[in-house]
Design an enzyme around this catalytic site. Structure first.
Site, PDB file in Angstrom:
ATOM      1  CB  SER A 166      -1.027  -0.081   1.427  1.00  0.00           C
ATOM      2  OG  SER A 166      -2.256   0.681   0.811  1.00  0.00           O
TER       3      SER A 166
ATOM      4  CG  ASP B  81      -4.623  -2.666   0.601  1.00  0.00           C
ATOM      5  OD1 ASP B  81      -3.496  -2.384   0.609  1.00  0.00           O
ATOM      6  OD2 ASP B  81      -5.244  -2.273   1.781  1.00  0.00           O
TER       7      ASP B  81
END
Length: 299
Positions: A46, A175
């Site tokens: 991320s 993610d």
């Protein structure tokens, strides 16, 4: 260096996910610059993948920090970057799935915010980079080390409910923090000394107002990521584990970048002192930082 001195280690750097809280990662990069050290392998999830890409490109911490502060200096400047990440035409907008919740295109956003010096392909980085993503249908982590940088980092930041998934190499990716929020195990496979920085944080306790649906979803994700990290630590911890107090900042507090940097400044000294002590204990040599690198970090 004496002939009998041990060779310098290969340093692995793992940078975790946490949205705007990940701005604190910059202090860890600055600590390494202070000591004249460079990682041999960087892995990020991320926001850690986004900052890790800057590090792996060879940029110094102060350069990455300047870029972050410039791009997030005011709401108008940040909004201008976001505007450039929009679909270029109605046809492109409809091809992307049209109007829907969580429609932000992570790949375009990364392209708009990445420093120009970052190579367009991961394999062209001077430092090895592993970008962590989660393969949605396979339900497993994916370490991306080749191909287009923007799509890889875009996949890594694609928080469900905020961004649409990224299709890459026949897979649908979301993610990276879902499957591997702090990928110190990835760099441990190739390096002798591993530094990991956890900026997951979590919902702040206390008499806070009822969270919005988006805040509840993000907060639940943070709780899950923290549980994953705790489980990983029981099976093998990194040499240096850093966990700055970042829960007071919201995941989307990017416009508070300067405040986050100022208030997490002690992380730089902690990281520098702990790494220097570990090197001294093992008899490993430190680098030779320039006068600019040892100057105080002004934010």
């Amino acid at each position: 260096m004496p002939d009998d001195a041990p060779p310098p280690p290969r340093i692995g750097l793992a940078l975790g996910g946490g949205g705007a809280r990940g701005i604190a990662h910059l202090h860890v990069l600055q600590a390494l610059d202070d000591l004249g050290l460079r990682p041999a392998h960087v892995a990020g999830s991320s926001i850690g993948a986004l900052i890790g890409a800057g590090c792996a490109s060879g940029m110094r911490a102060r350069e990455i920090t300047a870029h972050v502060l410039d791009t997030l200096a005011t709401p108008r400047i940040a909004a201008g970057r976001l505007w450039h990440s929009r679909p270029a035409s109605l046809a492109e907008f409809l091809a992307d799935g049209g109007l829907r919740i969580g429609q932000l295109n992570a790949e375009r956003l990364v392209t708009a915010f990445l420093p120009a010096r970052v190579p367009s392909r991961i394999e062209d980085m001077p430092i090895r980079l592993s970008v962590m993503a989660t393969s949605f249908f396979e339900g497993e982590e994916l370490s991306i080390e080749t191909g287009d940088t923007a799509s890889a980092v875009g996949a890594s930041i694609a928080i469900p409910s905020l961004f649409r998934p990224v299709r890459r190499g026949g897979r649908v990716l979301v993610d990276g923090g879902i499957a591997n929020p702090l990928p110190f195990d990835v760099v441990a496979r190739t390096c002798d000394f591993v530094i990991a920085c956890d900026v997951t944080g979590g919902p702040e306790p206390g008499a806070a107002p009822m969270p919005t649906p988006l805040e509840a979803m993000i907060g639940a994700s943070q709780i899950m990521m923290s549980a994953v990290i705790r489980a990983k630590l029981t099976s093998g911890a990194p040499d240096i584990f850093l966990q700055p107090p970042v829960s007071r900042y919201r995941v989307l507090d990017f416009l508070r970048a300067r405040t986050i940097l100022a208030e997490t400044e002690p992380l730089r000294e902690e990281a520098r002192d702990r790494v220097a002590a570990a090197f001294a204990e093992r008899g490993w040599p430190l680098g030779r930082p320039s006068p600019e690198e040892v100057a105080r970090f002004v934010v």
